[in-house]
Design a protein around this motif. Structure first.
Motif, short mmCIF file in Angstrom:
data_model
loop_
_atom_site.label_atom_id
_atom_site.label_comp_id
_atom_site.label_asym_id
_atom_site.label_seq_id
_atom_site.Cartn_x
_atom_site.Cartn_y
_atom_site.Cartn_z
N ALA A 77 -9.92 28.97 40.45
CA ALA A 77 -9.74 27.81 40.38
C ALA A 77 -10.55 26.95 39.49
O ALA A 77 -10.17 26.17 38.42
N GLN A 78 -11.46 27.60 38.67
CA GLN A 78 -12.81 26.60 38.21
C GLN A 78 -12.29 27.56 36.61
O GLN A 78 -12.22 26.21 35.72
N LYS A 79 -11.00 28.29 36.32
CA LYS A 79 -11.18 28.23 35.28
C LYS A 79 -9.67 27.31 34.68
O LYS A 79 -9.82 26.75 33.67
N LYS A 80 -9.28 27.47 36.18
CA LYS A 80 -8.29 26.72 35.71
C LYS A 80 -8.28 24.64 35.60
O LYS A 80 -7.77 24.27 34.61
N VAL A 81 -9.63 24.16 36.10
CA VAL A 81 -10.38 23.34 36.24
C VAL A 81 -10.28 22.99 34.31
O VAL A 81 -10.07 22.05 33.61
N GLU A 82 -10.77 23.66 33.81
CA GLU A 82 -11.36 23.89 32.52
C GLU A 82 -9.87 24.05 31.51
O GLU A 82 -9.57 23.11 30.33
N LEU A 83 -9.55 25.30 31.49
CA LEU A 83 -7.55 25.01 31.01
C LEU A 83 -7.10 23.36 31.52
O LEU A 83 -6.09 22.87 30.39
N ASP A 84 -7.45 23.00 32.13
CA ASP A 84 -6.74 21.37 32.62
C ASP A 84 -7.02 20.78 31.82
O ASP A 84 -6.42 19.93 31.03
N GLU A 85 -7.99 20.52 32.44
CA GLU A 85 -9.45 19.61 31.17
C GLU A 85 -9.01 19.89 29.21
O GLU A 85 -8.59 18.79 28.08
N GLU A 86 -8.92 21.34 29.35
CA GLU A 86 -8.61 21.43 27.72
C GLU A 86 -7.05 20.79 26.75
O GLU A 86 -6.96 20.59 26.18
N MET A 87 -6.37 21.24 28.47
CA MET A 87 -4.99 20.48 27.98
C MET A 87 -5.01 18.81 27.40
O MET A 87 -3.99 18.49 26.77
N THR A 88 -5.77 18.60 28.77
CA THR A 88 -5.73 16.75 28.29
C THR A 88 -5.76 16.58 27.31
O THR A 88 -5.86 15.65 26.55
N VAL A 89 -7.27 17.20 26.41
CA VAL A 89 -7.91 17.00 25.31
C VAL A 89 -7.05 16.75 24.37
O VAL A 89 -6.24 16.05 23.71
#
Length: 476
Positions: free
Chosen positions: A95-107
Motif C-alpha cells: 500500500a505504501q508503494k502504491k501511494v508513492e506511485l500515485d504521487e509520482e503519476m500525478t507529478v
C-alpha cells in the motif's frame, strides 16, 4: 440397659446401608471423572478432525476417496500456490508503494499537461509565423507595388492551402480572447478522448460536465459512454456522465436540453435509481418533455411499489410542459381528487369528452361526486346523468350501481336538486336514466325521478284522496 435383639438388628442394617452408599458414591465420582476426561478428548478430536469431516471443495464424494483423483487435485493446488506466489511478486505492491506511485503519476501528468499546453501554443505560433511569412513573400514578389491590405485579402481567400484553415481567421481576429477560447476547446476535446481511451470514465464525465460552452454535453459524447457498457463491480459509465452534467446544470444559463434529459431519465430508471431521477426532476435545471413523463409513468406501472412517487414526478413534468390533461390524470391516479377538481376549474380547456375519458380511466365515486355536484357555490362541472349513462354503456355496471346507491340515499330532494342544476341534459336523458334505475331494481329512485320530471314539465300527480274531489265542481 441391655441392647435388645431388635436394636442390634437395626444398627447392623444401618451400617450395611451406609457402606453401600459409600461404595455407590465412589462409583459415581469415578464415572464423573471418566466422563470429564472423555469430554476433553472428544473436544480435542473434534477440533483436530473438524476440517476432515467436510467435503473437499470442487470434488465429489467419489473423487474424494480416489487416490488418483486426490493426487491430481493436490498437484492442481500446488500449481495454483506457485502461480499465486509469482503474482504476489509481479502484480501486487504494498500500500505504501502504491501511494508513492500515485504521487509520482500525478507529478508526471501535470508535467505532461504543461508540456502539451506549451506544445499547442508553439504550434499555433509556428503556423501564424508561416502565414505572416507567406504574406510578406507574396507582397515582396509584387515589389510592394500593390497595397498590403490587398495582399491580406488574397491570403484570406486562399486560406485552404494551410493545414488549419482557422489559423488565418485567428491571425486577423480583432478579439484575441477568441483565439484563446478555441485553444481551450481543442484541449478539452483531446483530453476527454484521452480519458475515455484510458478507461478513466469518472474523470471523463466530470471533464465533459465542466467543458466550456457545453461542447462535450451532447448526444455524441453520450454515445461514447453508452458504447462502453457495463463494467463489473463499477458504476455504469453512462450513469456517471448524466450525474456529472445534471449536477452542473445550474452553472449554465440554459438548462440541459430535452434529448439529454430524456436519455438521462431512461438511464437512471434502467439502473433502478429512482432516487437519482427524483433528485434530477425536483432539483436540477433540465428541459422536460412529454416522453420523459411517459417513461416515468411506465416505470411506475412496472414497479407498483414506486407507482405513487412516479406519478408525482410525472405530474411535475406534465405541468412544466403544460400538458394539463396528463397532469390531471396523474392527480386522479394518486387519489388526490380535490386537487384534481381544482386543476379542472383552474384550466378551463377540458371538454366533455376529456371528462368522460377521465371518468373511464379513474372511475372513483368521490371524483364523480365532485364533478357532478355544486362546489363552493359554483355549478357542477359535468352532468350526473351523462356520467351514469356512460358507465352503464361502457360495461362499468358496478360503478353505475354505486352511483345509484349514493343518489338514492339523498331521496327526492337530491334528485330535484340534480335536475334543477343540470344544464347539460334534456328531460329525455333523465328519462333514460330513470329506465336504467328501473332495470337495475331502483324502483323508488325511478319514481322520484319521474315525479320530479313531471313537476318540472307542469304536470302534477294526483293522489287517491284528491281524486275523490276531482269532479266535485261538476255536480254543484
Amino acid at each position: 440397659m441391655s441392647i435388645t435383639p431388635y436394636t442390634e438388628m437395626f444398627s447392623t442394617r444401618v451400617r450395611i446401608i451406609e457402606n453401600n452408599s459409600t461404595k455407590i458414591q465412589l462409583q459415581i465420582d469415578q464415572m464423573k471423572q471418566m466422563r470429564a476426561e472423555y469430554d476433553k478428548e472428544e473436544v480435542k478430536l473434534c477440533a483436530s478432525n473438524r476440517q476432515l469431516w467436510r467435503p473437499i471443495p470442487g470434488m465429489t464424494l467419489q473423487e474424494s476417496v480416489s487416490l488418483e483423483a486426490l493426487n491430481k487435485y493436490k498437484q492442481h493446488l500446488e500449481d495454483k500456490y506457485i502461480k499465486r506466489k509469482q503474482d504476489l511478486t509481479t502484480e501486487y505492491v504494498s500500500a505504501q508503494k502504491k501511494v508513492e506511485l500515485d504521487e509520482e503519476m500525478t507529478v508526471l501528468l501535470k508535467r505532461r499537461d504543461i508540456a502539451e499546453s506549451l506544445n499547442r501554443d508553439l504550434q499555433f505560433r509556428h503556423q501564424r509565423m508561416q502565414v505572416i511569412s507567406h504574406t510578406l513573400t507574396t507582397w515582396l514578389k509584387h515589389n510592394m507595388r500593390i497595397p498590403f491590405q490587398d495582399v491580406v485579402e488574397i491570403i484570406r481567400n486562399t486560406k485552404a492551402v494551410y493545414v488549419d484553415e482557422t489559423i488565418v481567421d485567428e491571425l486577423f481576429e480583432d478579439d484575441p480572447s477568441k483565439t484563446k477560447e478555441a485553444i481551450i476547446m481543442l484541449y478539452y476535446i483531446e483530453r476527454f478522448n484521452e480519458l475515455i481511451s484510458n478507461g478513466e470514465y469518472e474523470k471523463a464525465a466530470c471533464f465533459a460536465a465542466n467543458s466550456p460552452r457545453r461542447i462535450l454535453q451532447n448526444i455524441g459524447t453520450m454515445n461514447k459512454f453508452k458504447a462502453v457498457g457495463k463494467i463489473r463491480g463499477k458504476p455504469l459509465p453512462l450513469l456517471l456522465f448524466f450525474e456529472a452534467i445534471f449536477s452542473r446544470s445550474h452553472a449554465f444559463k440554459r438548462p440541459v436540453n430535452a434529448d439529454l434529459t430524456l436519455e438521462g431519465i431512461k438511464c437512471g430508471l434502467s439502473e433502478k435509481r429512482l432516487d437519482l431521477v427524483t433528485h434530477w426532476v425536483t432539483q436540477e435545471k433540465l428541459t422536460f418533455s412529454e416522453k420523459a413523463g411517459d417513461v416515468i409513468v411506465a416505470y411506475g406501472e412496472q414497479n407498483t411499489y414506486y407507482k405513487p412517487r412516479c406519478l408525482a414526478l410525472a405530474q411535475i413534468i406534465y405541468n412544466e410542459c403544460h400538458l394539463h390533461k396528463k397532469a390531471l390524470l396523474c392527480l386522479c391516479k394518486q387519489g388526490r381528487i380535490h386537487e384534481a377538481v381544482e386543476h379542472i376549474q383552474q384550466f378551463k380547456d377540458f371538454t366533455s369528452d376529456d371528462l368522460i375519458m377521465l371518468i373511464t380511466v379513474c372511475p372513483h365515486i368521490e371524483l364523480i361526486k365532485c364533478l357532478t355536484q355544486e362546489r363552493y357555490g359554483k355549478p357542477p362541472i359535468f352532468s350526473f346523468v351523462l356520467t351514469v349513462l356512460h358507465v352503464f354503456s361502457a360495461d362499468m355496471k358496478k360503478v353505475g350501481i354505486k352511483l345509484l346507491q349514493e343518489v338514492s340515499k339523498g331521496g327526492k330532494d337530491l334528485i330535484e336538486h340534480l335536475v334543477m342544476g343540470d344544464s347539460f341534459c334534456s328531460f329525455e336523458k333523465w328519462q333514460e336514466m330513470a329506465n336504467i334505475c328501473l332495470q337495475n331494481g331502483f324502483e323508488n329512485l325511478f319514481n322520484d325521478i319521474m315525479s320530479v320530471l313531471r313537476s318540472q314539465a307542469g304536470v302534477s300527480e294526483i293522489s287517491e284522496d284528491d281524486s275523490f274531489y276531482l269532479m266535485e265542481h261538476v255536480f254543484w
